[in-house]
Write a protein that holds these residues in place. Structure first.
Motif, PDB file in Angstrom:
ATOM      1  N   PHE A  45       0.834  -1.210   0.000  1.00 54.46           N
ATOM      2  CA  PHE A  45       0.000   0.000   0.000  1.00 54.46           C
ATOM      3  C   PHE A  45       0.868   1.260   0.000  1.00 54.46           C
ATOM      4  O   PHE A  45       0.693   2.154  -0.839  1.00 54.46           O
ATOM      5  CB  PHE A  45      -0.911  -0.030   1.241  1.00 54.46           C
ATOM      6  N   TYR A  46       1.830   1.303   0.934  1.00 53.97           N
ATOM      7  CA  TYR A  46       2.709   2.464   0.991  1.00 53.97           C
ATOM      8  C   TYR A  46       3.487   2.633  -0.312  1.00 53.97           C
ATOM      9  O   TYR A  46       3.607   3.734  -0.852  1.00 53.97           O
ATOM     10  CB  TYR A  46       3.696   2.365   2.174  1.00 53.97           C
ATOM     11  N   LEU A  47       4.028   1.532  -0.830  1.00 55.48           N
ATOM     12  CA  LEU A  47       4.879   1.648  -2.028  1.00 55.48           C
ATOM     13  C   LEU A  47       4.075   2.111  -3.239  1.00 55.48           C
ATOM     14  O   LEU A  47       4.586   2.881  -4.061  1.00 55.48           O
ATOM     15  CB  LEU A  47       5.595   0.312  -2.307  1.00 55.48           C
ATOM     16  N   VAL A  48       2.827   1.668  -3.354  1.00 59.23           N
ATOM     17  CA  VAL A  48       1.985   2.142  -4.463  1.00 59.23           C
ATOM     18  C   VAL A  48       1.730   3.642  -4.308  1.00 59.23           C
ATOM     19  O   VAL A  48       1.849   4.406  -5.282  1.00 59.23           O
ATOM     20  CB  VAL A  48       0.651   1.356  -4.536  1.00 59.23           C
ATOM     21  N   GLY A  49       1.450   4.080  -3.092  1.00 61.88           N
ATOM     22  CA  GLY A  49       1.245   5.517  -2.850  1.00 61.88           C
ATOM     23  C   GLY A  49       2.510   6.313  -3.114  1.00 61.88           C
ATOM     24  O   GLY A  49       2.473   7.418  -3.686  1.00 61.88           O
ATOM     25  N   HIS A  50       3.641   5.751  -2.708  1.00 59.37           N
ATOM     26  CA  HIS A  50       4.944   6.407  -2.921  1.00 59.37           C
ATOM     27  C   HIS A  50       5.223   6.563  -4.424  1.00 59.37           C
ATOM     28  O   HIS A  50       5.581   7.652  -4.884  1.00 59.37           O
ATOM     29  CB  HIS A  50       6.015   5.553  -2.240  1.00 59.37           C
ATOM     30  N   LEU A  51       5.016   5.503  -5.173  1.00 67.83           N
ATOM     31  CA  LEU A  51       5.245   5.583  -6.624  1.00 67.83           C
ATOM     32  C   LEU A  51       4.258   6.546  -7.278  1.00 67.83           C
ATOM     33  O   LEU A  51       4.628   7.314  -8.176  1.00 67.83           O
ATOM     34  CB  LEU A  51       5.150   4.196  -7.268  1.00 67.83           C
ATOM     35  N   HIS A 150      11.914  -0.187  -6.005  1.00 71.17           N
ATOM     36  CA  HIS A 150      10.725  -0.528  -5.224  1.00 71.17           C
ATOM     37  C   HIS A 150       9.949  -1.696  -5.826  1.00 71.17           C
ATOM     38  O   HIS A 150       9.232  -2.394  -5.108  1.00 71.17           O
ATOM     39  CB  HIS A 150       9.831   0.702  -5.063  1.00 71.17           C
ATOM     40  N   THR A 151      10.100  -1.929  -7.115  1.00 71.98           N
ATOM     41  CA  THR A 151       9.430  -3.070  -7.735  1.00 71.98           C
ATOM     42  C   THR A 151      10.048  -4.380  -7.250  1.00 71.98           C
ATOM     43  O   THR A 151       9.337  -5.371  -7.045  1.00 71.98           O
ATOM     44  CB  THR A 151       9.482  -2.952  -9.267  1.00 71.98           C
TER      45      THR A 151
ATOM     46  N   MET B 147      20.087  -4.031 -11.404  1.00 71.72           N
ATOM     47  CA  MET B 147      20.816  -3.858 -10.135  1.00 71.72           C
ATOM     48  C   MET B 147      19.941  -3.130  -9.113  1.00 71.72           C
ATOM     49  O   MET B 147      19.915  -3.490  -7.931  1.00 71.72           O
ATOM     50  CB  MET B 147      22.116  -3.085 -10.417  1.00 71.72           C
ATOM     51  N   ALA B 148      19.197  -2.107  -9.564  1.00 64.74           N
ATOM     52  CA  ALA B 148      18.326  -1.351  -8.660  1.00 64.74           C
ATOM     53  C   ALA B 148      17.236  -2.257  -8.083  1.00 64.74           C
ATOM     54  O   ALA B 148      16.915  -2.192  -6.890  1.00 64.74           O
ATOM     55  CB  ALA B 148      17.695  -0.168  -9.395  1.00 64.74           C
ATOM     56  N   GLN B 153      15.830  -5.031  -2.683  1.00 63.88           N
ATOM     57  CA  GLN B 153      15.662  -6.231  -1.846  1.00 63.88           C
ATOM     58  C   GLN B 153      16.783  -6.348  -0.811  1.00 63.88           C
ATOM     59  O   GLN B 153      16.530  -6.616   0.372  1.00 63.88           O
ATOM     60  CB  GLN B 153      15.621  -7.465  -2.757  1.00 63.88           C
ATOM     61  N   LEU B 154      18.026  -6.125  -1.245  1.00 58.33           N
ATOM     62  CA  LEU B 154      19.161  -6.189  -0.300  1.00 58.33           C
ATOM     63  C   LEU B 154      19.000  -5.175   0.838  1.00 58.33           C
ATOM     64  O   LEU B 154      19.382  -5.445   1.979  1.00 58.33           O
ATOM     65  CB  LEU B 154      20.478  -5.897  -1.046  1.00 58.33           C
TER      66      LEU B 154
END
Lengths: 161, 161
Positions: A45-51, A150-151, B147-148, B153-154
């Motif tokens: 949820f946060y990452l979708v909002g961030h993107l 983020h993906t 790499m990104a 993930q790292l």
């Protein structure tokens, strides 16, 4: 001619990353998106909002028109604030991201080489004269890399086959 | 001139991503790198080996010299095989990645525009005549994005402050 080929490669890279990111988001249910990507870390949820906030802000940085929901920047980028985030629902954020991505690619495809090499709105004319790499292309390059970062995290929410 | 500016932006994007990735790996102890980035997902150990194999393979794709450890491709890229991976120790993989990154940037900085726009070794001359975007620059662009993705993930292994 050479510049045009290279610019098209950068746009194609953005487009491929949007396709991968959207594909992963579409695979996830709203319940799955509420989960944290790893224990104690950001939620889908946060990452979708961030993107969504970061991609909408590209309109401003590249002078491509109005930012549709400028109010997303504060809770999802500038200051991760749970209360501010929880005003939004996941469908709203997914739609905001998808609409920003759809409009951006149309705008990108209509841009000429000279426009790509012109300054973005976060750099002054004086600084740009000394630092010509702070052009509109740099925004697409850096935001593609940001989206990939983020993906890789969102992908952790997809159940293993 | 324009092409040179754009190519330098792409190389700078690669370099910034290498700096971020190496910075995260250096922050992690070998014990932390043995952990999975999320429950049941890849370990830091695997991701370092994966990046080492992929970055070493750039030498082959861009015709920049010998691949130092071509044997990493099978366990860390082509076929995720735990037994094959466990022959390597994390220090070995970290060094392989770091050395590949260091040599690649030296090679990139010495390349001329025409070389960047020449075909990579995975495309035939015939196909390249029709698809000029399958050039050496496309390798750096796609590997920066790759790499990104894994760096996001790292980063999940770094304890929260």
């Amino acid at each position: 001619m050479e510049s045009k080929i290279i610019i098209n490669q950068i746009i194609a890279g953005w487009q491929r990353q949007v396709a991968q990111t959207q594909g992963i988001i579409e695979k996830l249910s709203n319940e799955q998106l509420q989960q944290d990507v790893a224990p104690g870390r950001n939620s889908g949820f946060y990452l979708v909002g961030h993107l969504a906030a970061v991609h909408e802000n590209i309109f401003k940085l590249m002078d491509l028109g109005e930012v549709k929901h400028p109010e997303l920047m504060k809770p999802f980028v500038l200051k991760a604030d749970k209360n501010g985030q929880e005003q939004y629902d996941i469908e709203f954020l997914k739609t905001a991201l998808q609409e920003a991505n759809t409009t951006l690619i149309e705008k990108f495809q209509a841009m000429e080489v000279a426009e790509w090499l012109s300054r973005h709105t976060n750099v002054s004319e004086e600084d740009f004269a000394k630092e010509p790499h702070r052009n509109k292309l740099s925004i697409v390059l850096s935001r593609t890399i940001h989206m990939a970062y983020h993906t890789g995290q969102l992908a952790l929410l997809v159940p293993k086959a």
